[in-house]
Design a protein around this motif. Structure first.
Motif, PDB file in Angstrom:
ATOM      1  N   THR A   1       0.843  -1.192   0.000  1.00  0.00           N
ATOM      2  CA  THR A   1       0.000   0.000   0.000  1.00  0.00           C
ATOM      3  C   THR A   1       0.880   1.244   0.000  1.00  0.00           C
ATOM      4  OG1 THR A   1      -1.699  -1.183   1.226  1.00  0.00           O
ATOM      5  CG2 THR A   1      -1.829   1.220   1.220  1.00  0.00           C
ATOM      6  N   THR A   2       0.591   2.137  -0.908  1.00  0.00           N
ATOM      7  CA  THR A   2       1.406   3.343  -1.039  1.00  0.00           C
ATOM      8  C   THR A   2       0.653   4.555  -0.520  1.00  0.00           C
ATOM      9  OG1 THR A   2       0.604   3.769  -3.277  1.00  0.00           O
ATOM     10  CG2 THR A   2       2.559   2.385  -3.066  1.00  0.00           C
ATOM     11  N   SER A   3       1.390   5.493   0.002  1.00  0.00           N
ATOM     12  CA  SER A   3       0.779   6.724   0.492  1.00  0.00           C
ATOM     13  C   SER A   3       0.993   7.828  -0.522  1.00  0.00           C
ATOM     14  CB  SER A   3       1.402   7.134   1.821  1.00  0.00           C
ATOM     15  OG  SER A   3       2.756   7.509   1.629  1.00  0.00           O
TER      16      SER A   3
ATOM     17  N   ARG B   1      -0.937  10.607  -3.477  1.00  0.00           N
ATOM     18  CA  ARG B   1      -1.603  10.509  -4.771  1.00  0.00           C
ATOM     19  C   ARG B   1      -0.603  10.287  -5.900  1.00  0.00           C
ATOM     20  NH1 ARG B   1      -5.650  15.198  -7.087  1.00  0.00           N
ATOM     21  NH2 ARG B   1      -6.161  14.214  -9.079  1.00  0.00           N
ATOM     22  N   THR B   2       0.557  10.947  -5.826  1.00  0.00           N
ATOM     23  CA  THR B   2       1.534  10.845  -6.905  1.00  0.00           C
ATOM     24  C   THR B   2       2.174   9.471  -6.964  1.00  0.00           C
ATOM     25  OG1 THR B   2       2.011  13.199  -6.723  1.00  0.00           O
ATOM     26  CG2 THR B   2       3.631  11.834  -7.876  1.00  0.00           C
TER      27      THR B   2
ATOM     28  N   ASN C   1       1.078   6.778  -6.211  1.00  0.00           N
ATOM     29  CA  ASN C   1       0.122   5.781  -6.663  1.00  0.00           C
ATOM     30  C   ASN C   1       0.324   5.456  -8.136  1.00  0.00           C
ATOM     31  OD1 ASN C   1      -2.086   4.036  -6.426  1.00  0.00           O
ATOM     32  ND2 ASN C   1      -3.558   5.645  -6.911  1.00  0.00           N
ATOM     33  N   TYR C   2       0.985   6.352  -8.876  1.00  0.00           N
ATOM     34  CA  TYR C   2       1.224   6.123 -10.300  1.00  0.00           C
ATOM     35  C   TYR C   2       2.696   5.917 -10.621  1.00  0.00           C
ATOM     36  CZ  TYR C   2      -3.650   6.970 -11.120  1.00  0.00           C
ATOM     37  OH  TYR C   2      -5.009   6.852 -11.110  1.00  0.00           O
TER      38      TYR C   2
ATOM     39  N   ARG D   1      -2.136  -4.061  -9.853  1.00  0.00           N
ATOM     40  CA  ARG D   1      -2.325  -2.901  -8.998  1.00  0.00           C
ATOM     41  C   ARG D   1      -3.750  -2.388  -9.107  1.00  0.00           C
ATOM     42  NH1 ARG D   1       2.232   1.115 -10.505  1.00  0.00           N
ATOM     43  NH2 ARG D   1       1.422   2.147  -8.624  1.00  0.00           N
TER      44      ARG D   1
ATOM     45  N   LYS E   1      -7.318   1.726  -4.644  1.00  0.00           N
ATOM     46  CA  LYS E   1      -6.925   1.311  -3.297  1.00  0.00           C
ATOM     47  C   LYS E   1      -5.467   1.643  -2.991  1.00  0.00           C
ATOM     48  CE  LYS E   1     -10.295  -2.436  -3.011  1.00  0.00           C
ATOM     49  NZ  LYS E   1     -10.522  -3.879  -2.782  1.00  0.00           N
ATOM     50  N   ASN E   2      -4.779   2.312  -3.904  1.00  0.00           N
ATOM     51  CA  ASN E   2      -3.359   2.655  -3.705  1.00  0.00           C
ATOM     52  C   ASN E   2      -2.539   1.416  -3.352  1.00  0.00           C
ATOM     53  OD1 ASN E   2      -4.340   5.249  -3.975  1.00  0.00           O
ATOM     54  ND2 ASN E   2      -3.212   6.067  -2.249  1.00  0.00           N
ATOM     55  N   THR E   3      -2.833   0.327  -4.007  1.00  0.00           N
ATOM     56  CA  THR E   3      -2.204  -0.942  -3.617  1.00  0.00           C
ATOM     57  C   THR E   3      -1.692  -1.709  -4.832  1.00  0.00           C
ATOM     58  OG1 THR E   3      -3.637  -1.108  -1.675  1.00  0.00           O
ATOM     59  CG2 THR E   3      -2.555  -3.127  -2.398  1.00  0.00           C
TER      60      THR E   3
ATOM     61  N   HIS F   1      -5.440   1.175  -8.454  1.00  0.00           N
ATOM     62  CA  HIS F   1      -5.183   2.587  -8.150  1.00  0.00           C
ATOM     63  C   HIS F   1      -6.196   3.135  -7.156  1.00  0.00           C
ATOM     64  CE1 HIS F   1      -2.839   2.570 -12.059  1.00  0.00           C
ATOM     65  NE2 HIS F   1      -1.991   3.086 -11.188  1.00  0.00           N
TER      66      HIS F   1
END
Length: 122
Positions: A22-24, A26-27, A29-30, A71, A75-77, A73
């Motif tokens: 899981t990433t924190s 918004r940026t 995430n991509y 992935r 869920k940022n995962t 997006h």
């Protein structure tokens, strides 16, 4: 930027596990994300990577056909589905993110999460 890896555990050979990263932010995430692993007494090695838009994936020969990276997006995962696990897959698994292109090289990744231990019993 933070990455949180989870989902490790103990599984019998032939079984399956799904790891999550899981990433924190918004940026990030991509960003392209990679999974790496390090077995006791061995160097960290590349496992799989996925592009920021999720359209491109690449695997090490040792896991190709058994592992799938994907992935979500929303869920940022980023996930690593691991099937047909073998004792040789036992390692601490790390996820990492890069602002650049997908890569199999450790040094190309800018951010790393803590590891999650996967133990495969034979």
């Amino acid at each position: 930027v933070q990455l949180q890896a989870s989902g490790g555990g103990l599984v019998q050979a032939g079984g399956s596990l799904r790891l999550s990263c899981t990433t924190s932010g918004r940026t990030v995430n991509y960003y392209a994300v990679g999974w790496f692993r390090q077995a006791p007494g061995k160097e960290r090695e590349f496992v799989a990577t996925i592009s920021g838009n999720g359209h491109n994936t690449f695997y090490s020969d040792s896991v190709k056909g058994r592992f799938t990276i994907s992935r979500d997006h929303a869920k940022n995962t980023v996930y690593l589905q691991m099937n047909s696990l073998e004792a040789e897959d036992t390692a601490v698994y790390y996820c990492a993110a890069t602002r650049g292109l997908t890569s199999s090289r450790n040094e190309n990744y800018d951010y790393w999460g803590q590891g999650t231990l996967v133990t495969v019993s034979s």
